[in-house]
Design a protein around this motif. Sequence first.
Motif, mmCIF file in Angstrom:
data_model
loop_
_atom_site.group_PDB
_atom_site.id
_atom_site.type_symbol
_atom_site.label_atom_id
_atom_site.label_comp_id
_atom_site.label_asym_id
_atom_site.label_seq_id
_atom_site.Cartn_x
_atom_site.Cartn_y
_atom_site.Cartn_z
ATOM 1 N N LEU A 59 0.572 -0.851 0.006
ATOM 2 C CA LEU A 59 -0.134 0.001 -0.223
ATOM 3 C C LEU A 59 1.261 1.172 -0.259
ATOM 4 O O LEU A 59 1.915 1.615 0.715
ATOM 5 C CB LEU A 59 -0.937 -0.062 1.419
ATOM 6 N N LEU A 60 0.065 2.060 -0.743
ATOM 7 C CA LEU A 60 0.807 3.412 -0.811
ATOM 8 C C LEU A 60 1.599 3.893 0.763
ATOM 9 O O LEU A 60 1.532 4.009 1.475
ATOM 10 C CB LEU A 60 0.075 4.941 -0.840
ATOM 11 N N LYS A 61 2.922 4.569 0.326
ATOM 12 C CA LYS A 61 4.030 5.237 1.751
ATOM 13 C C LYS A 61 4.239 5.872 1.059
ATOM 14 O O LYS A 61 5.453 6.975 0.031
ATOM 15 C CB LYS A 61 5.003 4.405 2.182
ATOM 16 N N ILE A 62 4.592 7.038 1.814
ATOM 17 C CA ILE A 62 4.973 8.478 1.137
ATOM 18 C C ILE A 62 5.512 8.830 1.961
ATOM 19 O O ILE A 62 5.741 8.600 2.771
ATOM 20 C CB ILE A 62 3.802 10.262 1.545
ATOM 21 N N CYS A 63 7.541 8.909 1.543
ATOM 22 C CA CYS A 63 8.721 8.702 1.696
ATOM 23 C C CYS A 63 9.427 10.503 1.616
ATOM 24 O O CYS A 63 9.915 10.483 2.322
ATOM 25 C CB CYS A 63 9.698 7.787 0.880
ATOM 26 N N ASN A 64 9.106 11.374 1.204
ATOM 27 C CA ASN A 64 9.371 12.508 0.860
ATOM 28 C C ASN A 64 8.446 13.452 0.298
ATOM 29 O O ASN A 64 7.741 13.339 0.246
ATOM 30 C CB ASN A 64 10.743 12.315 0.041
ATOM 31 N N GLY A 83 -0.241 2.210 3.323
ATOM 32 C CA GLY A 83 0.290 1.295 4.181
ATOM 33 C C GLY A 83 0.583 1.728 5.348
ATOM 34 O O GLY A 83 1.905 1.858 5.954
ATOM 35 N N LEU A 84 -0.731 2.350 5.943
ATOM 36 C CA LEU A 84 -0.318 3.858 7.235
ATOM 37 C C LEU A 84 -1.513 3.050 8.789
ATOM 38 O O LEU A 84 -2.755 2.705 8.680
ATOM 39 C CB LEU A 84 -0.059 5.035 7.271
ATOM 40 N N VAL A 85 -0.440 2.196 9.814
ATOM 41 C CA VAL A 85 -1.418 2.115 10.950
ATOM 42 C C VAL A 85 -0.465 2.536 12.022
ATOM 43 O O VAL A 85 0.218 3.289 11.908
ATOM 44 C CB VAL A 85 -0.931 -0.071 10.705
ATOM 45 N N GLN A 86 -1.717 2.291 12.909
ATOM 46 C CA GLN A 86 -1.211 2.758 14.305
ATOM 47 C C GLN A 86 -0.900 2.114 15.703
ATOM 48 O O GLN A 86 -1.736 0.709 14.959
ATOM 49 C CB GLN A 86 -2.471 3.829 14.537
ATOM 50 N N ILE A 87 -0.044 2.089 16.470
ATOM 51 C CA ILE A 87 0.352 1.247 17.432
ATOM 52 C C ILE A 87 -0.368 1.358 18.000
ATOM 53 O O ILE A 87 0.035 2.576 18.805
ATOM 54 C CB ILE A 87 1.689 1.442 17.768
ATOM 55 N N PRO A 88 -0.804 0.332 18.398
ATOM 56 C CA PRO A 88 -1.959 0.044 19.680
ATOM 57 C C PRO A 88 -1.169 0.928 21.268
ATOM 58 O O PRO A 88 -1.608 1.593 22.021
ATOM 59 C CB PRO A 88 -2.505 -0.882 19.941
ATOM 60 N N THR A 89 0.001 0.604 21.154
ATOM 61 C CA THR A 89 1.108 0.557 22.770
ATOM 62 C C THR A 89 1.084 2.130 22.823
ATOM 63 O O THR A 89 0.691 2.650 23.901
ATOM 64 C CB THR A 89 1.558 -0.054 23.339
ATOM 65 N N ASN A 90 1.233 3.153 21.982
ATOM 66 C CA ASN A 90 1.383 3.982 22.200
ATOM 67 C C ASN A 90 1.011 4.758 21.602
ATOM 68 O O ASN A 90 1.625 6.700 21.354
ATOM 69 C CB ASN A 90 3.356 4.517 21.948
ATOM 70 N N GLY A 91 -0.026 4.745 20.466
ATOM 71 C CA GLY A 91 -0.372 6.234 19.122
ATOM 72 C C GLY A 91 0.619 6.255 18.325
ATOM 73 O O GLY A 91 -0.989 6.747 18.063
ATOM 74 N N SER A 92 1.471 5.948 18.387
ATOM 75 C CA SER A 92 2.174 6.490 17.146
ATOM 76 C C SER A 92 1.365 5.787 15.754
ATOM 77 O O SER A 92 1.016 5.017 15.913
ATOM 78 C CB SER A 92 3.770 6.460 17.000
ATOM 79 N N TRP A 95 4.445 3.136 9.034
ATOM 80 C CA TRP A 95 4.463 2.282 8.081
ATOM 81 C C TRP A 95 4.348 1.280 7.603
ATOM 82 O O TRP A 95 4.998 0.502 8.533
ATOM 83 C CB TRP A 95 5.494 3.336 6.964
ATOM 84 N N GLU A 96 3.884 0.612 6.589
ATOM 85 C CA GLU A 96 4.074 -1.043 6.407
ATOM 86 C C GLU A 96 5.465 -1.907 6.725
ATOM 87 O O GLU A 96 5.781 -2.793 7.111
ATOM 88 C CB GLU A 96 3.461 -1.801 5.190
ATOM 89 N N ASP A 97 6.362 -0.775 6.687
ATOM 90 C CA ASP A 97 7.663 -1.618 6.333
ATOM 91 C C ASP A 97 8.222 -1.106 7.768
ATOM 92 O O ASP A 97 9.331 -2.060 7.974
ATOM 93 C CB ASP A 97 8.617 -0.973 5.290
ATOM 94 N N GLY A 98 7.869 -0.846 8.414
ATOM 95 C CA GLY A 98 7.926 -0.575 10.245
ATOM 96 C C GLY A 98 8.969 0.920 10.250
ATOM 97 O O GLY A 98 8.543 1.079 11.813
ATOM 98 N N SER A 99 8.790 1.664 9.414
ATOM 99 C CA SER A 99 9.723 2.863 9.448
ATOM 100 C C SER A 99 7.899 3.708 10.088
ATOM 101 O O SER A 99 6.369 3.420 10.382
ATOM 102 C CB SER A 99 9.961 3.608 8.104
ATOM 103 N N ILE A 100 8.961 4.416 10.766
ATOM 104 C CA ILE A 100 7.733 5.422 11.801
ATOM 105 C C ILE A 100 7.368 6.839 10.369
ATOM 106 O O ILE A 100 8.015 7.408 10.038
ATOM 107 C CB ILE A 100 8.233 6.117 12.911
ATOM 108 N N LEU A 101 5.715 7.242 10.412
ATOM 109 C CA LEU A 101 5.929 8.436 10.707
ATOM 110 C C LEU A 101 6.273 9.465 10.764
ATOM 111 O O LEU A 101 5.824 9.831 11.847
ATOM 112 C CB LEU A 101 3.797 8.515 10.452
ATOM 113 N N LEU A 102 6.897 10.739 9.958
ATOM 114 C CA LEU A 102 7.824 11.644 10.306
ATOM 115 C C LEU A 102 6.538 12.923 9.766
ATOM 116 O O LEU A 102 5.820 12.387 9.718
ATOM 117 C CB LEU A 102 8.671 11.342 9.687
ATOM 118 N N PRO A 103 6.408 14.113 11.001
ATOM 119 C CA PRO A 103 5.238 14.797 10.579
ATOM 120 C C PRO A 103 5.934 16.094 9.407
ATOM 121 O O PRO A 103 4.774 16.013 9.414
ATOM 122 C CB PRO A 103 6.303 16.320 11.539
ATOM 123 N N ASP A 104 6.717 15.366 8.257
ATOM 124 C CA ASP A 104 7.087 15.825 7.619
ATOM 125 C C ASP A 104 6.136 14.843 6.728
ATOM 126 O O ASP A 104 6.103 15.747 5.335
ATOM 127 C CB ASP A 104 8.435 16.733 6.818
#
Length: 143
Positions: A59-64, A83-92, A95-104
């Motif tokens: 699924l789509l990942k916006i990288c830059n 491809g973006l899911v919320q982590i239940p433990t901390n709400g962050s 992306w599907e590949d395991g990288s964290i969504l960055l603010p930009d």
Amino acid sequence: MFILIVLFNKGSPISLKESYCGPCLKNWICFRNNCYQFSNESKNWYQSQDSCMLQNSSLLKICNRVEQVYIRFLQIKSYHWMGLVQIPTNGSWQWEDGSILLPDQLTMFEMQNGTCAVYGSSFKGYTENRLTPNTYICMQRNL
């Protein structure tokens, strides 16, 4: 950046035929080293993810920022699973590949009690329930 200038000067959204390039399958849009497919069918998040995986993509990942501008240029009018899911433990968001969504990368808006995200437009993601049917965007990186 030359590609974007040429596309913007056309004054209308590009068609799949005009944007075809070598590394992408037929009916996929090519930009830089990525191939994109915009699905017309509505599926839940799991089904959408499976459909992309069957096509050797995710699924789509916006990288830059360049990808953001390109996706925005396509004038997306509806919501599409990405491809973006919320982590239940901390709400962050991850992306599907395991990288964290960055603010930009994307601004998230909570619309309903959902743990996945749909892409709306203008670099905005909206929370959505995983079982809600939506169209989706598959992406394949050709490095």
